[in-house]
Write a protein that holds these residues in place. Structure first.
Motif, short mmCIF file in Angstrom:
data_model
loop_
_atom_site.label_atom_id
_atom_site.label_comp_id
_atom_site.label_asym_id
_atom_site.label_seq_id
_atom_site.Cartn_x
_atom_site.Cartn_y
_atom_site.Cartn_z
N ASP A 1 0.86 -1.18 0.00
CA ASP A 1 0.00 0.00 0.00
C ASP A 1 0.90 1.23 0.00
OD1 ASP A 1 -2.63 1.28 0.16
OD2 ASP A 1 -1.92 2.00 2.10
N ILE A 2 0.88 1.98 -1.10
CA ILE A 2 1.71 3.18 -1.26
C ILE A 2 0.79 4.37 -1.54
CG2 ILE A 2 3.52 4.31 -2.62
CD1 ILE A 2 4.59 1.54 -3.33
N SER A 3 1.05 5.47 -0.87
CA SER A 3 0.28 6.70 -1.15
C SER A 3 1.24 7.88 -1.23
CB SER A 3 -0.78 6.95 -0.08
OG SER A 3 -0.20 7.14 1.18
N TYR A 4 1.04 8.71 -2.25
CA TYR A 4 1.88 9.90 -2.47
C TYR A 4 0.98 11.04 -2.93
CZ TYR A 4 5.27 13.04 -4.69
OH TYR A 4 6.00 14.14 -5.06
N GLN A 5 0.90 12.10 -2.13
CA GLN A 5 0.07 13.25 -2.49
C GLN A 5 0.82 14.06 -3.54
OE1 GLN A 5 -1.75 15.36 0.75
NE2 GLN A 5 -2.06 17.22 -0.47
N ILE A 6 0.35 13.99 -4.79
CA ILE A 6 1.07 14.61 -5.91
C ILE A 6 0.70 16.08 -6.10
CG2 ILE A 6 1.46 12.44 -7.11
CD1 ILE A 6 -0.94 12.94 -8.81
N SER A 7 -0.39 16.51 -5.48
CA SER A 7 -0.77 17.93 -5.51
C SER A 7 -1.72 18.18 -4.35
CB SER A 7 -1.44 18.29 -6.84
OG SER A 7 -2.74 17.72 -6.92
N GLU A 8 -2.17 19.42 -4.20
CA GLU A 8 -3.10 19.73 -3.12
C GLU A 8 -4.44 19.03 -3.32
OE1 GLU A 8 -2.37 21.22 -0.51
OE2 GLU A 8 -0.88 22.79 -0.82
N PHE B 1 -16.27 34.77 -4.24
CA PHE B 1 -15.67 33.54 -4.77
C PHE B 1 -15.95 32.38 -3.84
CE2 PHE B 1 -12.66 35.36 -1.86
CZ PHE B 1 -12.06 34.28 -1.23
N THR B 2 -15.75 31.17 -4.34
CA THR B 2 -15.85 29.95 -3.54
C THR B 2 -14.45 29.41 -3.31
OG1 THR B 2 -18.04 29.40 -4.40
CG2 THR B 2 -16.76 27.60 -3.43
N LYS B 3 -14.08 29.24 -2.04
CA LYS B 3 -12.76 28.70 -1.74
C LYS B 3 -12.85 27.23 -1.36
CE LYS B 3 -12.37 29.94 3.19
NZ LYS B 3 -11.53 30.68 4.16
N LYS B 4 -11.79 26.50 -1.67
CA LYS B 4 -11.69 25.09 -1.35
C LYS B 4 -10.58 24.91 -0.32
CE LYS B 4 -14.58 23.57 -4.63
NZ LYS B 4 -15.77 22.75 -4.36
N THR B 5 -10.93 24.31 0.82
CA THR B 5 -9.96 24.12 1.89
C THR B 5 -9.80 22.64 2.21
OG1 THR B 5 -11.69 24.40 3.57
CG2 THR B 5 -10.45 26.36 2.93
N ASN B 6 -8.60 22.27 2.68
CA ASN B 6 -8.39 20.89 3.10
C ASN B 6 -8.81 20.72 4.56
OD1 ASN B 6 -6.29 22.00 4.62
ND2 ASN B 6 -4.70 21.36 3.19
N ASP B 7 -8.59 19.55 5.11
CA ASP B 7 -9.03 19.27 6.48
C ASP B 7 -8.26 20.09 7.51
OD1 ASP B 7 -10.93 17.50 5.62
OD2 ASP B 7 -9.65 15.73 5.82
N ASP B 8 -7.10 20.64 7.11
CA ASP B 8 -6.33 21.50 8.02
C ASP B 8 -6.77 22.95 7.96
OD1 ASP B 8 -4.77 19.34 8.86
OD2 ASP B 8 -3.38 19.60 7.17
N GLY B 9 -7.76 23.24 7.09
CA GLY B 9 -8.24 24.61 6.96
C GLY B 9 -7.47 25.46 5.98
N LYS B 10 -6.48 24.87 5.31
CA LYS B 10 -5.68 25.62 4.34
C LYS B 10 -6.43 25.77 3.02
CE LYS B 10 -1.38 25.39 1.69
NZ LYS B 10 -0.20 24.56 1.34
N THR B 11 -6.44 26.99 2.47
CA THR B 11 -7.05 27.22 1.16
C THR B 11 -6.10 26.69 0.08
OG1 THR B 11 -8.21 29.19 1.93
CG2 THR B 11 -7.96 28.94 -0.45
N VAL B 12 -6.54 25.67 -0.66
CA VAL B 12 -5.68 25.06 -1.65
C VAL B 12 -6.04 25.48 -3.07
CG1 VAL B 12 -5.17 23.09 -0.17
CG2 VAL B 12 -7.08 22.97 -1.77
N LYS B 13 -7.27 25.98 -3.27
CA LYS B 13 -7.67 26.49 -4.58
C LYS B 13 -8.94 27.32 -4.40
CE LYS B 13 -9.88 24.14 -7.63
NZ LYS B 13 -10.36 23.21 -8.65
N ILE B 14 -9.24 28.10 -5.42
CA ILE B 14 -10.52 28.80 -5.44
C ILE B 14 -11.15 28.57 -6.81
CG2 ILE B 14 -9.73 30.56 -3.82
CD1 ILE B 14 -9.67 32.53 -6.20
N GLU B 15 -12.48 28.53 -6.83
CA GLU B 15 -13.16 28.48 -8.11
C GLU B 15 -13.12 29.88 -8.73
OE1 GLU B 15 -17.07 26.96 -7.46
OE2 GLU B 15 -16.36 24.94 -6.95
#
Length: 452
Positions: A155-162, A240-254
């Motif tokens: 089982d290998i996992s690598y986060q290649i982008s946000e 705008f609509t912002k997209k955040t990860n579980d840590d609350g960091k904004t990783v992208k916006i629409e």
């Protein structure tokens, strides 16, 4: 007389016997303490310990059996200072931080996966992911189990982008690959502020992230000179609509639905209009704000070499220079000149690190001598005008950091500085009806959020 001679012989016999035993003792003692010139002195009291750097030439791998868990650990004699081992009952798990000079095969070997399995993992997934694209500082999670020499769990996992994560696992002796989307949280945001010193600081003061600021600047960059056209007391507004990860960091916006920027007291208002064919910004009258291509896809640069015949700085003879060179500090961001698809990304001879974008059936743009590409960018990806695609460098046939920029029309390089670019599209009557309704709904939405 006879007795004296006999006693002398007996004494000599016992002396010889004594000397023989003493020499035998010395020989045995020496035998136990032999030190060969090429021998390795073991200073540890733990004689089951092998010091890998000193024994590397004698042992290719060391097999250690863990009696408690019956797990076979293959120490590949790699530096494991960058590994975070997590002990489990059923399998080995490592979190490995990518260091300079690493590649995917080295990472797998550090975790303890053998060469044959490592080769199968990489070759089997080459059509899913380009394994040469790993980045210093990223971490790869690797879990596996061997039963004897057979790999039975992986089982290998690598986060290649946000937004994306590469998953590799083993199921019924088959290696499976997938690139999954990371679940992000959505939030509609309205913000406005008054500019005292700069648009950047005004937006930071309102708690807006770098991603939002860059998007605002990108959209208005065709109509506003941010150093000369923004005065104290000017304002900005954005929805705008912002997209955040579980840590609350904004990783992208629409794409922002509504933007307004005052320039010397005069408002410039843009509304987003979406259709099956395009997503673009228009003013209240339905006039498009987006130009087809940027003539200068880089900020803070100077034109160091124009289009046309010149003496090549390295080759030393006259040669047609089929683009524009913009001198800029190494690492300066390079923008996509227009909406399009990445047609080529990688090394390209004298061009060094190179990207070519196909914008439509007629136009392409090319960017050469780059230091590096934006993380996660691949052939076939869609980009928007103004997106960062890479950074200024001096790779390939180059004398210093700069961007070589080409506009290609019908597969022939043309002079970017003389190209007459069409302005943005205008909405037709049917589209204007939908657009006016969208404006009404957006304005009501903004009013309600201002009240809140």
């Amino acid at each position: 007389m006879f007795a004296k001679r006999f006693n002398w012989k007996i004494g000599l016999f016992f002396l010889i016997i004594s000397i023989s035993f003493h020499l035998l003792y010395l020989s045995y003692n020496n035998y136990q303490n032999i030190i060969l010139d090429s021998a390795i002195e073991i200073t540890s009291d733990n004689y089951n310990y092998f010091e890998p750097p000193r024994f590397r030439e004698y042992y290719q791998e060391i097999i250690v059996e863990d009696i408690d868990n019956q797990v076979i650990i293959e120490d590949k004699l790699e530096d494991k200072s960058s590994l975070v081992p997590i002990k489990t009952i059923d399998y080995e798990t490592y979190i490995i931080e990518i260091k300079k000079g690493d590649n995917f095969a080295k990472i797998l070997k550090k975790a303890g996966i053998n060469n044959n399995d490592s080769n199968d993992i990489i070759m089997g997934g080459k059509n899913i992911y380009n394994f040469s694209k790993i980045y210093v500082g990223d971490k790869i999670n690797i879990s596996y189990k061997y039963e004897g020499k057979k790999l039975t769990f992986l089982d290998i996992s690598y986060q290649i982008s946000e937004e994306k994560i590469l998953i590799i696992n083993l199921d019924n002796n088959k290696i499976n690959y997938s690139i999954d989307k990371i679940k992000l949280n959505s939030e509609l945001v309205y913000s406005e502020g008054i500019i005292e010193t700069s648009l950047y600081k005004a937006m930071v003061d309102q708690g807006l992230s770098q991603i939002v600021i860059e998007e605002m600047i990108r959209i208005f960059s065709f109509d506003v000179d941010f150093q000369r056209d923004i005065y104290k007391g000017d304002k900005f507004k954005i929805l705008f609509t912002k997209k955040t990860n579980d840590d609350g960091k904004t990783v992208k916006i629409e794409d922002p639905e509504y933007l307004e920027l005052y320039s010397r007291g005069t408002p410039l208002t843009y509304y987003l209009f979406k259709s099956d064919d395009f997503n673009e910004y228009f003013d209240e009258k339905g006039k498009g704000m987006t130009k087809s291509l940027m003539k200068t896809p880089i900020n803070g640069s100077r034109l160091s070499s124009g289009y046309g015949m010149r003496k090549h700085p390295i080759l030393g003879y006259d040669k047609l220079h089929k683009g524009l060179d913009f001198a800029a500090p190494s690492g300066t961001p390079i923008f996509a000149a227009g909406n399009g698809v990445i047609e080529y990304i990688g090394r390209n001879g004298g061009y060094g690190k190179y990207i070519r974008i196909r914008h439509d059936s007629t136009y392409k743009t090319a960017y050469a001598h780059m230091k590096s590409f934006k993380k996660g960018l691949n052939k076939g990806d869609r980009v928007k005008q103004g997106d960062v695609i890479g950074y200024v460098g001096s790779t390939g046939r180059s004398t210093g950091p700069h961007l070589h920029y080409e506009i290609i029309k019908n597969n022939v390089q043309i002079n970017p500085s003389t190209l007459k670019l069409p302005s943005g599209r205008n909405l037709n009557k049917e589209e204007m009806v939908i657009f006016k309704n969208n404006i009404y709904e957006l304005n009501n939405k903004i009013i309600s959020m201002q009240v809140d």
